[in-house]
Design an enzyme around this catalytic site. Structure first.
Site, PDB file in Angstrom:
ATOM      1  N   CYS A   1       0.817  -1.222   0.000  1.00  0.00           N
ATOM      2  CA  CYS A   1       0.000   0.000   0.000  1.00  0.00           C
ATOM      3  C   CYS A   1       0.850   1.271   0.000  1.00  0.00           C
ATOM      4  O   CYS A   1       0.327   2.363  -0.217  1.00  0.00           O
ATOM      5  CB  CYS A   1      -0.945   0.004   1.197  1.00  0.00           C
ATOM      6  SG  CYS A   1      -1.931  -1.481   1.295  1.00  0.00           S
TER       7      CYS A   1
ATOM      8  N   HIS B   1      -3.186   7.019   2.523  1.00  0.00           N
ATOM      9  CA  HIS B   1      -3.680   5.729   2.045  1.00  0.00           C
ATOM     10  C   HIS B   1      -5.058   5.473   2.648  1.00  0.00           C
ATOM     11  O   HIS B   1      -5.275   5.664   3.842  1.00  0.00           O
ATOM     12  CB  HIS B   1      -2.700   4.628   2.446  1.00  0.00           C
ATOM     13  CG  HIS B   1      -3.236   3.253   2.234  1.00  0.00           C
ATOM     14  ND1 HIS B   1      -3.807   2.871   1.037  1.00  0.00           N
ATOM     15  CD2 HIS B   1      -3.315   2.180   3.059  1.00  0.00           C
ATOM     16  CE1 HIS B   1      -4.206   1.612   1.141  1.00  0.00           C
ATOM     17  NE2 HIS B   1      -3.922   1.175   2.359  1.00  0.00           N
TER      18      HIS B   1
ATOM     19  N   ASN C   1     -10.341   0.059  -0.256  1.00  0.00           N
ATOM     20  CA  ASN C   1      -8.884   0.134  -0.131  1.00  0.00           C
ATOM     21  C   ASN C   1      -8.269  -0.406  -1.417  1.00  0.00           C
ATOM     22  O   ASN C   1      -8.459  -1.575  -1.748  1.00  0.00           O
ATOM     23  CB  ASN C   1      -8.487  -0.706   1.089  1.00  0.00           C
ATOM     24  CG  ASN C   1      -6.983  -0.793   1.294  1.00  0.00           C
ATOM     25  OD1 ASN C   1      -6.197  -0.437   0.421  1.00  0.00           O
ATOM     26  ND2 ASN C   1      -6.601  -1.289   2.456  1.00  0.00           N
TER      27      ASN C   1
HETATM   28  N1  ACO Z   1     -19.409  -8.817   7.935  1.00  0.00           N
HETATM   29  C1  ACO Z   1     -19.977  -9.187   9.079  1.00  0.00           C
HETATM   30  N2  ACO Z   1     -19.267  -9.664  10.112  1.00  0.00           N
HETATM   31  C2  ACO Z   1     -17.937  -9.771   9.962  1.00  0.00           C
HETATM   32  C3  ACO Z   1     -17.293  -9.411   8.778  1.00  0.00           C
HETATM   33  C4  ACO Z   1     -18.086  -8.924   7.730  1.00  0.00           C
HETATM   34  N3  ACO Z   1     -17.549  -8.521   6.544  1.00  0.00           N
HETATM   35  N4  ACO Z   1     -15.967  -9.634   8.928  1.00  0.00           N
HETATM   36  C5  ACO Z   1     -15.783 -10.123  10.158  1.00  0.00           C
HETATM   37  N5  ACO Z   1     -16.968 -10.206  10.793  1.00  0.00           N
HETATM   38  C6  ACO Z   1     -17.238 -10.661  12.147  1.00  0.00           C
HETATM   39  C7  ACO Z   1     -16.185 -11.635  12.634  1.00  0.00           C
HETATM   40  O1  ACO Z   1     -16.508 -12.944  12.235  1.00  0.00           O
HETATM   41  C8  ACO Z   1     -16.308 -11.446  14.125  1.00  0.00           C
HETATM   42  O2  ACO Z   1     -17.413 -12.162  14.586  1.00  0.00           O
HETATM   43  P1  ACO Z   1     -17.387 -12.916  16.016  1.00  0.00           P
HETATM   44  O3  ACO Z   1     -17.192 -11.810  17.029  1.00  0.00           O
HETATM   45  O4  ACO Z   1     -18.716 -13.561  16.074  1.00  0.00           O
HETATM   46  O5  ACO Z   1     -16.218 -13.840  15.968  1.00  0.00           O
HETATM   47  C9  ACO Z   1     -16.617  -9.969  14.282  1.00  0.00           C
HETATM   48  O6  ACO Z   1     -17.143  -9.538  13.020  1.00  0.00           O
HETATM   49  C10 ACO Z   1     -15.417  -9.126  14.623  1.00  0.00           C
HETATM   50  O7  ACO Z   1     -14.369  -9.488  13.745  1.00  0.00           O
HETATM   51  P2  ACO Z   1     -12.968  -8.794  13.829  1.00  0.00           P
HETATM   52  O8  ACO Z   1     -12.082  -9.296  12.749  1.00  0.00           O
HETATM   53  O9  ACO Z   1     -12.489  -8.853  15.239  1.00  0.00           O
HETATM   54  O10 ACO Z   1     -13.386  -7.333  13.460  1.00  0.00           O
HETATM   55  P3  ACO Z   1     -12.746  -5.965  13.889  1.00  0.00           P
HETATM   56  O11 ACO Z   1     -13.661  -5.269  14.809  1.00  0.00           O
HETATM   57  O12 ACO Z   1     -11.305  -6.102  14.257  1.00  0.00           O
HETATM   58  O13 ACO Z   1     -12.812  -5.173  12.524  1.00  0.00           O
HETATM   59  C11 ACO Z   1     -11.395  -4.523  10.698  1.00  0.00           C
HETATM   60  C12 ACO Z   1     -12.130  -5.667  11.375  1.00  0.00           C
HETATM   61  C13 ACO Z   1     -12.403  -3.504  10.207  1.00  0.00           C
HETATM   62  C14 ACO Z   1     -10.594  -5.046   9.521  1.00  0.00           C
HETATM   63  C15 ACO Z   1     -10.460  -3.880  11.757  1.00  0.00           C
HETATM   64  O14 ACO Z   1      -9.617  -4.852  12.336  1.00  0.00           O
HETATM   65  C16 ACO Z   1      -9.630  -2.793  11.225  1.00  0.00           C
HETATM   66  O15 ACO Z   1     -10.084  -1.691  11.089  1.00  0.00           O
HETATM   67  N6  ACO Z   1      -8.360  -3.085  10.928  1.00  0.00           N
HETATM   68  C17 ACO Z   1      -7.469  -2.149  10.309  1.00  0.00           C
HETATM   69  C18 ACO Z   1      -6.795  -2.833   9.232  1.00  0.00           C
HETATM   70  C19 ACO Z   1      -7.276  -2.418   7.885  1.00  0.00           C
HETATM   71  O16 ACO Z   1      -7.982  -1.467   7.666  1.00  0.00           O
HETATM   72  N7  ACO Z   1      -6.765  -3.150   6.932  1.00  0.00           N
HETATM   73  C20 ACO Z   1      -7.012  -2.844   5.586  1.00  0.00           C
HETATM   74  C21 ACO Z   1      -5.972  -3.402   4.743  1.00  0.00           C
HETATM   75  S1  ACO Z   1      -4.371  -3.144   5.274  1.00  0.00           S
HETATM   76  C22 ACO Z   1      -3.830  -1.704   4.749  1.00  0.00           C
HETATM   77  O17 ACO Z   1      -4.259  -1.196   3.758  1.00  0.00           O
HETATM   78  C23 ACO Z   1      -2.763  -1.042   5.510  1.00  0.00           C
END
Ligand code: ACO
Length: 322
Positions: free
Chosen positions: A111, A249, A279
């Site tokens: 990225c 980004h 993204n």
């Molecule tokens: N729809 C519905 N539910 C979902 C989805 C979805 N698309 N994806 C995951 N879930 C569920 C999971 O199964 C989990 O359920 P459970 O609690 O019953 O086990 C719950 O949602 C929480 O899942 P987590 O993975 O813990 O979700 P989190 O709150 O951490 O959010 C996210 C995920 C948005 C990716 C977050 O970690 C984040 O903002 N990370 C930053 C990283 C990022 O933005 N990466 C992008 C690419 S990297 C880059 O460009 C640098």
């Protein structure tokens, strides 16, 4: 002599896929995706390729700059999803736009790819090796997503962005740069390449799709990015208050909000495209910059901070006077 962006362009695939569209093919919802990420829709390729979108973005950037293909000396594409292992996307772009005088190659800094490419061009331009460069970030991420993994595939989109960068006298252009890498933490955001199938090894059935530890990536981004931006702003002899826009980004709205908070600056200085693009890894900074440019947001003498961050882990920031 400064490396100055004199034109921008971008290209998104024709097909728009909304969060509601995704909820019809997997167990997800607009509410889950938009509340956690800010993403509402993304563009995904059908006919388009990384190179075709790149060539279109390049033509638009050259039109915007008023530069002919023969004037381009250097083409660098930041990408982790080129169409071929070889030829590079940059060589394909060279052929498609007729930039016969250019040297062309790809780099992979995930990225942060566009930002790394911009800095490489900056060094060449500062040294007088080349005068006019075409710098791109381009991705077809939809082909490396696991469409059964709802926690990653909903985040990403496809597209390409380009900038024409020229060595010019004057105060406008790149003022300062910062780059960094942390290979030790690379596994938090990874995508294996093709497996070795030579006669000496057993063919691996390992997944070849993107795998991400979202929470670790989040922690990385909200610490590395403000630190890198602060360092770059200081190197440029400026203060955070003097920066007009932060073009970052587009991974996640929460990351942008957290960076704004840590820099003690207003969120409205952080334009967004992730709501309609998702993204797009290396392409997200140049696409955002092109959108800002075309909306007339970028005025002469404005100070713009850019930052890319992601797989590797890698990060890179720049401060420029427009
Ligand atoms: N729809 C519905 N539910 C979902 C989805 C979805 N698309 N994806 C995951 N879930 C569920 C999971 O199964 C989990 O359920 P459970 O609690 O019953 O086990 C719950 O949602 C929480 O899942 P987590 O993975 O813990 O979700 P989190 O709150 O951490 O959010 C996210 C995920 C948005 C990716 C977050 O970690 C984040 O903002 N990370 C930053 C990283 C990022 O933005 N990466 C992008 C690419 S990297 C880059 O460009 C640098």
């Amino acid at each position: 002599m400064r490396a100055r962006i004199i034109g921008t362009g971008s290209c998104l695939p024709a097909t728009v896929v909304t969060n509601d569209d995704l909820s019809k093919i997997m167990d997800t919802s607009d509410e889950w995706i938009s509340s956690r990420t800010g993403i509402k829709e993304r563009h995904l390729v059908k006919e388009e390729t990384t190179a075709s979108m790149s060539a279109e973005a390049a033509k638009r950037a050259m039109d915007n700059a008023g530069v002919a293909a023969e004037e381009i000396d250097l083409i660098i594409v930041g990408t982790l999803s080129a169409d071929y292992v070889t030829p590079s996307c940059a060589c394909e772009v060279q052929a498609k736009i007729g930039a016969k005088n250019a040297v062309a190659f790809d780099i992979n800094a995930a990225c942060a790819g566009f930002m790394f490419a911009l800095n490489i061009a900056n060094v060449y331009l500062q040294m007088g090796t080349y005068k006019t460069a075409l710098i791109l970030g381009a991705e077809t991420l939809s082909k490396i997503m696991d469409w059964n993994d709802r926690s990653t595939c909903v985040l990403f989109g496809d597209g390409a962005g380009a900038a024409v960068v020229r060595a010019e006298e004057g105060t406008a252009g790149l003022l300062a740069f910062d780059q960094g890498s942390d290979g030790v933490r690379g596994s938090v955001l990874a995508c294996r390449g093709r497996s070795n199938n030579n006669p000496l090894v057993e063919t691996s059935k390992d997944l070849t799709y993107v795998h991400m530890d979202g929470q670790e990536v989040y922690k990385f981004a909200v610490t590395a990015v403000p630190c890198s931006l602060q360092k770059t702003i200081q190197k440029a002899g400026l203060t955070v208050e003097e920066i007009d826009y932060f073009a970052l980004h587009q991974a996640n709205i929460r990351i942008l909000q957290s960076v704004a908070k840590r820099l003690k600056t207003a969120e409205d200085k952080f334009p967004i495209s992730l709501d309609h693009c998702g993204n797009i890894s290396a392409a997200s900074v140049p696409i955002l910059l092109d959108e800002m440019n075309r909306k007339g947001m970028l005025l002469p003498r404005m100070k713009i901070a850019l930052s890319g961050f992601g797989g590797g882990l890698t990060w890179a920031s720049a401060v420029m006077e427009w």
